[in-house]
Design a protein around this motif. Structure first.
Motif, PDB file in Angstrom:
ATOM      1  N   ALA A 143       0.828  -1.205   0.000  1.00 11.62           N
ATOM      2  CA  ALA A 143       0.000   0.000   0.000  1.00 11.62           C
ATOM      3  C   ALA A 143       0.866   1.259   0.000  1.00 11.62           C
ATOM      4  CB  ALA A 143      -0.935  -0.001   1.209  1.00 11.62           C
ATOM      5  N   LEU A 144       1.919   1.261   0.790  1.00 12.63           N
ATOM      6  CA  LEU A 144       2.827   2.408   0.850  1.00 12.63           C
ATOM      7  C   LEU A 144       3.453   2.679  -0.518  1.00 12.63           C
ATOM      8  CD1 LEU A 144       4.504   4.434   2.707  1.00 12.63           C
ATOM      9  CD2 LEU A 144       6.239   2.637   2.682  1.00 12.63           C
ATOM     10  N   LEU A 145       3.926   1.636  -1.177  1.00 10.98           N
ATOM     11  CA  LEU A 145       4.574   1.794  -2.477  1.00 10.98           C
ATOM     12  C   LEU A 145       3.577   2.201  -3.570  1.00 10.98           C
ATOM     13  CD1 LEU A 145       7.058  -1.197  -2.322  1.00 10.98           C
ATOM     14  CD2 LEU A 145       7.534   1.235  -1.937  1.00 10.98           C
ATOM     15  N   LEU A 146       2.392   1.631  -3.536  1.00  9.93           N
ATOM     16  CA  LEU A 146       1.366   2.020  -4.509  1.00  9.93           C
ATOM     17  C   LEU A 146       0.934   3.472  -4.309  1.00  9.93           C
ATOM     18  CD1 LEU A 146      -0.830  -1.209  -4.531  1.00  9.93           C
ATOM     19  CD2 LEU A 146       0.562  -0.333  -6.422  1.00  9.93           C
ATOM     20  N   LYS A 147       0.739   3.870  -3.061  1.00 11.08           N
ATOM     21  CA  LYS A 147       0.367   5.262  -2.777  1.00 11.08           C
ATOM     22  C   LYS A 147       1.480   6.208  -3.218  1.00 11.08           C
ATOM     23  CE  LYS A 147      -1.513   8.319   0.775  1.00 11.08           C
ATOM     24  NZ  LYS A 147      -1.254   9.435  -0.057  1.00 11.08           N
ATOM     25  N   GLY A 148       2.724   5.812  -2.989  1.00 13.10           N
ATOM     26  CA  GLY A 148       3.853   6.635  -3.431  1.00 13.10           C
ATOM     27  C   GLY A 148       3.875   6.813  -4.938  1.00 13.10           C
ATOM     28  N   ALA A 149       3.537   5.758  -5.671  1.00 16.66           N
ATOM     29  CA  ALA A 149       3.489   5.853  -7.134  1.00 16.66           C
ATOM     30  C   ALA A 149       2.354   6.776  -7.575  1.00 16.66           C
ATOM     31  CB  ALA A 149       3.326   4.467  -7.745  1.00 16.66           C
ATOM     32  N   LEU A 150       1.200   6.678  -6.931  1.00 14.29           N
ATOM     33  CA  LEU A 150       0.082   7.556  -7.274  1.00 14.29           C
ATOM     34  C   LEU A 150       0.387   9.009  -6.933  1.00 14.29           C
ATOM     35  CD1 LEU A 150      -2.897   5.319  -6.110  1.00 14.29           C
ATOM     36  CD2 LEU A 150      -2.252   5.873  -8.463  1.00 14.29           C
ATOM     37  N   ASP A 151       0.999   9.245  -5.770  1.00 16.79           N
ATOM     38  CA  ASP A 151       1.352  10.616  -5.376  1.00 16.79           C
ATOM     39  C   ASP A 151       2.370  11.229  -6.327  1.00 16.79           C
ATOM     40  OD1 ASP A 151      -0.390  10.511  -3.229  1.00 16.79           O
ATOM     41  OD2 ASP A 151       1.156  10.037  -1.757  1.00 16.79           O
ATOM     42  N   ALA A 152       3.247  10.409  -6.890  1.00 16.74           N
ATOM     43  CA  ALA A 152       4.294  10.908  -7.787  1.00 16.74           C
ATOM     44  C   ALA A 152       3.739  11.372  -9.126  1.00 16.74           C
ATOM     45  CB  ALA A 152       5.352   9.821  -8.014  1.00 16.74           C
ATOM     46  N   GLU A 153       2.529  10.949  -9.477  1.00 22.02           N
ATOM     47  CA  GLU A 153       1.961  11.316 -10.773  1.00 22.02           C
ATOM     48  C   GLU A 153       1.791  12.818 -10.935  1.00 22.02           C
ATOM     49  OE1 GLU A 153      -1.663   9.073 -11.156  1.00 22.02           O
ATOM     50  OE2 GLU A 153      -0.614   7.396 -12.094  1.00 22.02           O
ATOM     51  N   THR A 154       1.634  13.554  -9.845  1.00 22.08           N
ATOM     52  CA  THR A 154       1.399  14.996  -9.933  1.00 22.08           C
ATOM     53  C   THR A 154       2.620  15.823  -9.530  1.00 22.08           C
ATOM     54  OG1 THR A 154       0.519  15.073  -7.674  1.00 22.08           O
ATOM     55  CG2 THR A 154      -1.067  14.706  -9.471  1.00 22.08           C
ATOM     56  N   LYS A 155       3.751  15.168  -9.331  1.00 19.54           N
ATOM     57  CA  LYS A 155       4.966  15.852  -8.883  1.00 19.54           C
ATOM     58  C   LYS A 155       6.088  15.666  -9.901  1.00 19.54           C
ATOM     59  CE  LYS A 155       3.399  16.436  -4.541  1.00 19.54           C
ATOM     60  NZ  LYS A 155       2.702  17.662  -4.295  1.00 19.54           N
ATOM     61  N   VAL A 156       7.046  16.587  -9.888  1.00 21.47           N
ATOM     62  CA  VAL A 156       8.280  16.452 -10.662  1.00 21.47           C
ATOM     63  C   VAL A 156       9.437  16.887  -9.775  1.00 21.47           C
ATOM     64  CG1 VAL A 156       7.241  16.787 -12.942  1.00 21.47           C
ATOM     65  CG2 VAL A 156       8.097  18.768 -11.680  1.00 21.47           C
ATOM     66  N   GLY A 157      10.616  16.454 -10.139  1.00 23.47           N
ATOM     67  CA  GLY A 157      11.817  16.905  -9.455  1.00 23.47           C
ATOM     68  C   GLY A 157      12.468  18.016 -10.268  1.00 23.47           C
ATOM     69  N   LEU A 158      13.087  18.950  -9.594  1.00 22.42           N
ATOM     70  CA  LEU A 158      13.854  20.018 -10.240  1.00 22.42           C
ATOM     71  C   LEU A 158      15.239  20.061  -9.630  1.00 22.42           C
ATOM     72  CD1 LEU A 158      11.589  23.211 -10.538  1.00 22.42           C
ATOM     73  CD2 LEU A 158      12.370  21.715 -12.369  1.00 22.42           C
ATOM     74  N   LYS A 159      16.252  20.149 -10.490  1.00 27.50           N
ATOM     75  CA  LYS A 159      17.634  20.351 -10.060  1.00 27.50           C
ATOM     76  C   LYS A 159      18.147  21.592 -10.765  1.00 27.50           C
ATOM     77  CE  LYS A 159      19.066  15.525  -9.565  1.00 27.50           C
ATOM     78  NZ  LYS A 159      20.084  14.550  -9.934  1.00 27.50           N
ATOM     79  N   MET A 160      19.023  22.301 -10.104  1.00 22.35           N
ATOM     80  CA  MET A 160      19.619  23.496 -10.705  1.00 22.35           C
ATOM     81  C   MET A 160      20.879  23.879  -9.941  1.00 22.35           C
ATOM     82  SD  MET A 160      16.676  25.861  -9.135  1.00 22.35           S
ATOM     83  CE  MET A 160      15.667  24.407  -9.084  1.00 22.35           C
ATOM     84  N   ASN A 161      21.696  24.697 -10.574  1.00 20.52           N
ATOM     85  CA  ASN A 161      22.871  25.263  -9.936  1.00 20.52           C
ATOM     86  C   ASN A 161      22.660  26.759  -9.812  1.00 20.52           C
ATOM     87  OD1 ASN A 161      24.071  22.726 -10.042  1.00 20.52           O
ATOM     88  ND2 ASN A 161      25.057  23.137 -11.986  1.00 20.52           N
ATOM     89  N   ILE A 162      23.247  27.344  -8.763  1.00 21.11           N
ATOM     90  CA  ILE A 162      23.128  28.790  -8.567  1.00 21.11           C
ATOM     91  C   ILE A 162      24.307  29.277  -7.729  1.00 21.11           C
ATOM     92  CG2 ILE A 162      21.700  28.608  -6.481  1.00 21.11           C
ATOM     93  CD1 ILE A 162      20.123  31.075  -7.716  1.00 21.11           C
ATOM     94  N   ALA A 163      24.712  30.508  -7.974  1.00 27.57           N
ATOM     95  CA  ALA A 163      25.760  31.123  -7.169  1.00 27.57           C
ATOM     96  C   ALA A 163      25.250  31.271  -5.734  1.00 27.57           C
ATOM     97  CB  ALA A 163      26.145  32.478  -7.744  1.00 27.57           C
ATOM     98  N   ARG A 164      26.102  30.952  -4.776  1.00 33.97           N
ATOM     99  CA  ARG A 164      25.687  31.010  -3.368  1.00 33.97           C
ATOM    100  C   ARG A 164      25.146  32.394  -2.994  1.00 33.97           C
ATOM    101  NH1 ARG A 164      25.809  28.000   0.901  1.00 33.97           N
ATOM    102  NH2 ARG A 164      27.196  26.403   0.133  1.00 33.97           N
TER     103      ARG A 164
END
Length: 155
Positions: free
Chosen positions: A71-92
């Motif tokens: 159930a935890l893994l299935l819920k995690g997969a469903l929750d991920a459908e509306t999310k994305v990850g973002l990575k970036m670099n920036i000057a401190r």
């Protein structure tokens, strides 16, 4: 209305142009229907997945733990459908300004880069805001912005 019903197993949308006037199909996104130049006229039913356990299995501690893990893994997969990850670099020096406009599940992850004075920032956000957010991040000084899909998000 007089109708003749035929059952079709697989790739029904590809056969529709030659065989029928209309189809009833199960679709998640409708992309296959659109690819075959079909349009959705009406939604007959919307469904959601359910995980069901019988009473005997739920009373067994070992089986219950397995069911809860699933159930935890299935819920995690469903929750991920509306999310994305973002990575970036920036000057401190620009980091504080960036963090004021950067949403996150809790707080973004910040890591030092090998180039002095620069950091990498990583966060998880709602997918529907990413189009408006990326230009704002770029304007705040972010570089190398990467958006990536998620498989699971476990809170």
């Amino acid at each position: 209305m007089k109708a003749e019903v035929e059952f079709s197993w697989g790739a029904t949308e590809m056969k529709a142009h030659e065989l029928v006037d209309a189809i009833v199909d199960i679709t998640e996104t409708g992309s296959s229907l659109r690819a075959n130049r079909l349009r959705i006229v009406d939604t007959l039913l919307s469904s959601t997945p359910r995980l069901i356990a019988n009473h005997g299995s739920w009373k067994d501690a070992w089986k219950r733990q397995k069911i809860e893990t699933m159930a935890l893994l299935l819920k995690g997969a469903l929750d991920a459908e509306t999310k994305v990850g973002l990575k970036m670099n920036i000057a401190r020096k620009d980091l504080e300004h960036l963090l004021q406009s950067l949403p996150a599940l809790r707080n973004p992850t910040i890591s030092n880069l090998s180039q002095e004075g620069w950091v990498a920032v990583e966060t998880i956000i709602d997918e529907h805001i990413v189009r408006e957010l990326i230009p704002a991040l770029k304007a705040a000084g972010a570089e190398g912005i990467i958006e990536y899909p998620l498989n699971k998000v476990v809170y």
